[in-house]
Design an enzyme around this catalytic site. Structure first.
Site, PDB file in Angstrom:
ATOM      1  N   TYR A  31       0.816  -1.210   0.000  1.00  0.00           N
ATOM      2  CA  TYR A  31       0.000   0.000   0.000  1.00  0.00           C
ATOM      3  C   TYR A  31       0.856   1.268   0.000  1.00  0.00           C
ATOM      4  O   TYR A  31       0.391   2.345   0.333  1.00  0.00           O
ATOM      5  CB  TYR A  31      -0.969  -0.008   1.193  1.00  0.00           C
ATOM      6  CG  TYR A  31      -2.248  -0.749   0.885  1.00  0.00           C
ATOM      7  CD1 TYR A  31      -3.436  -0.063   0.658  1.00  0.00           C
ATOM      8  CD2 TYR A  31      -2.265  -2.125   0.779  1.00  0.00           C
ATOM      9  CE1 TYR A  31      -4.608  -0.735   0.346  1.00  0.00           C
ATOM     10  CE2 TYR A  31      -3.428  -2.817   0.466  1.00  0.00           C
ATOM     11  CZ  TYR A  31      -4.598  -2.108   0.259  1.00  0.00           C
ATOM     12  OH  TYR A  31      -5.768  -2.793  -0.056  1.00  0.00           O
TER      13      TYR A  31
ATOM     14  N   GLY B 222     -10.460  -6.636  -3.702  1.00  0.00           N
ATOM     15  CA  GLY B 222      -9.160  -6.933  -4.296  1.00  0.00           C
ATOM     16  C   GLY B 222      -8.235  -7.647  -3.333  1.00  0.00           C
ATOM     17  O   GLY B 222      -7.447  -8.520  -3.735  1.00  0.00           O
ATOM     18  N   ASP B 223      -8.310  -7.301  -2.046  1.00  0.00           N
ATOM     19  CA  ASP B 223      -7.501  -8.002  -1.040  1.00  0.00           C
ATOM     20  C   ASP B 223      -7.946  -9.448  -0.906  1.00  0.00           C
ATOM     21  O   ASP B 223      -7.114 -10.356  -0.775  1.00  0.00           O
ATOM     22  CB  ASP B 223      -7.626  -7.290   0.308  1.00  0.00           C
ATOM     23  CG  ASP B 223      -7.084  -5.872   0.267  1.00  0.00           C
ATOM     24  OD1 ASP B 223      -5.890  -5.699   0.000  1.00  0.00           O
ATOM     25  OD2 ASP B 223      -7.872  -4.936   0.490  1.00  0.00           O
ATOM     26  N   GLY B 224      -9.267  -9.672  -0.939  1.00  0.00           N
ATOM     27  CA  GLY B 224      -9.771 -11.036  -0.884  1.00  0.00           C
ATOM     28  C   GLY B 224      -9.340 -11.848  -2.090  1.00  0.00           C
ATOM     29  O   GLY B 224      -8.983 -13.031  -1.966  1.00  0.00           O
TER      30      GLY B 224
ATOM     31  N   ALA C 284      -5.525 -12.668  -1.711  1.00  0.00           N
ATOM     32  CA  ALA C 284      -5.286 -13.642  -0.645  1.00  0.00           C
ATOM     33  C   ALA C 284      -5.675 -15.049  -1.078  1.00  0.00           C
ATOM     34  O   ALA C 284      -4.914 -16.010  -0.887  1.00  0.00           O
ATOM     35  CB  ALA C 284      -6.055 -13.231   0.606  1.00  0.00           C
TER      36      ALA C 284
END
Length: 455
Positions: free
Chosen positions: A140, A251-253, A256
């Site tokens: 980030y 997007g993080d999901g 991951a």
């Protein structure tokens, strides 16, 4: 996976202030938010780690945290789900606060400009990376992924440990042994130049793969899914399932779930498809707002179990709106025109149609050891693709009686081949004044006949 999934990156504290607005302020043309409730969750790499843990992965989060109030809140939110190997954060913990009226954001407040402190890493960080089964770098742009000591550890990882790099325009480039980079459409455009759409995203992906010398790039396209480019072959598009909800964190999901799938031996196409499916499920479960609410409930799952639970949600939502819940059931092995005709007729009897599907074991008991031809996962997926089907749910008993006691449909539909016998579940449906209805079948259509002809 030989080792945990290690998520490396910057963690923020995300806060939602959610209330209702029915009027504007008298001193400025802005909404007045009343009865606001505060909900918190990890953001950035912390959210990616949390969602990976929700998928069942063992997760170690390498991040930078301050010993301030926001940093302590983050540790408390993460501690039940992931192991944290912390670097030192120089400055206050970044906090992103969204002010929401119902489902709509009206303002966002950003505070805290802390950055990871340069220097050697702790033994805990070194041990986490050396023992990783897979790595997700969630950059980030706040310094964790740019630390020379961290990058050196990543570059020394063996080829068997896949690295997925979720980049940021303010961050550094991926390390050269990265298997997959996952920019979103806007990030890819900002990194490479103008252009929108699938064709432009494919060009951006190939340009970034060459620039960064990585094996593959998957550009996430929001509700359209993700576009994977590897080598010189045509791009692979993993489409998203329709979902409505707060997309913040999807997007993080995706990143991951993709990293975990690669760590367990999945191919790139399989991993990207799994990532898209996870992101769709996350959004359908309420996205960031839904996650914050579940974190506030002791013992609640981080992400609900998935589409199978939607049947009960669909039925309840229909009832609250005063509608009629229709349900039908069966094996639906090798879906054919007779099935489609029955489902079309059933849907016209009410306001939603839930299809109760026999599990694989249930079909074998009823039809014999050669059945089903297709698994329950495939059968429900085909059914959900039909416009007349609102939801599916699988049951393992010989009859759907126990399931119907939970679902409580207003109308239970079966085919006319049951006209000369009493359905075992009929008395159950009638107990709450539900109706049992038989519908005509298309003559000559059956899975048994299709299999016989195929043989």
């Amino acid at each position: 996976m030989n080792g945990p999934l290690v998520v490396v990156g910057d963690t923020l504290l995300d806060v939602d202030l959610v209330g209702q607005s029915a009027r504007l302020s008298p001193d400025a043309p802005v909404p007045v938010i009343e009865h606001a409730a505060e909900r918190s969750r990890p953001g950035g790499a912390g959210l990616a780690a949390l969602l990976a843990a929700a998928e069942g992965a063992e997760v170690v989060l390498v991040t930078a945290l301050s010993d301030d109030e926001a940093g302590r809140r983050l540790r408390a939110l993460l501690r039940p789900h992931v192991n944290v190997a912390a670097l030192r954060l120089d400055g206050p913990t970044p906090v992103k606060t969204r002010i929401r009226s119902g489902d709509h954001a009206v303002a966002r407040l950003d505070a805290g400009e802390g950055r990871a402190t340069a220097g050697p890493v702790s033994p805990a960080v070194a041990a986490a990376l050396s023992g990783a089964g897979a790595v997700l770098v969630s950059d980030y742009g706040r310094g964790v992924a740019s630390q020379p000591a961290v990058r050196a550890l990543l570059e020394r990882l063996p080829d068997r440990v896949p690295i997925v790099w979720d980049p940021h325009p303010r961050g550094g480039p991926p390390v050269r042994n990265t298997l997959l980079a996952t920019p979103n459409e806007d990030e890819a455009r900002r990194l490479t130049g103008a252009g929108d759409g699938v064709a432009a995203s494919a060009r951006h992906a190939r340009e970034l793969a060459a620039r960064w010398d990585v094996s593959a790039v998957a550009v996430t396209l929001g509700p359209r899914g993700a576009l994977l480019c590897q080598g010189e072959g045509p791009p692979f598009l993993a489409p998203a399932e329709p979902a409505s909800g707060d997309p913040c964190g999807a997007g993080d999901g995706f990143a991951a779930a993709t990293a975990w799938a690669l760590g367990t031996g999945g191919a790139l196409t399989e991993a990207v498809t799994r990532g898209v499916r996870t992101a769709s499920r996350y959004v359908a479960a309420g996205g960031a707002v839904g996650l914050s609410e579940r974190l506030a409930e002791t013992g609640a799952p981080i992400v609900p179990a998935g589409r199978e639970d939607d049947a009960f949600e669909v039925a309840e939502r229909t009832r609250r709106a005063g509608g009629t819940v229709v349900a039908t059931g069966g094996c639906f092995d090798l879906l054919h025109a007779g099935h489609v005709s029955l489902l079309q007729q059933a849907r016209r009897l009410g306001d939603c149609l839930v299809v109760c599907v026999n599990s694989d074991a249930s079909v074998r008991r009823a039809k014999g050891p050669g059945r089903p031809v297709t698994t329950a996962a495939d059968r429900t997926r085909v059914l959900r693709a039909l416009s007349d089907v609102d939801a599916t749910v699988v049951f393992d008993d010989d009859t759907p009686t126990a399931l119907l006691e939970r679902l409580r449909p207003d109308v239970w539909v079966k085919g006319a081949d049951y006209a000369d016998r009493e359905l075992p579940e009929a008395a159950t449906v009638r107990a709450w004044d539900g109706a049992v209805v038989l519908l005509p079948l298309l003559e000559g259509r059956s899975t048994t006949r299709i299999l016989a002809a195929a043989r």
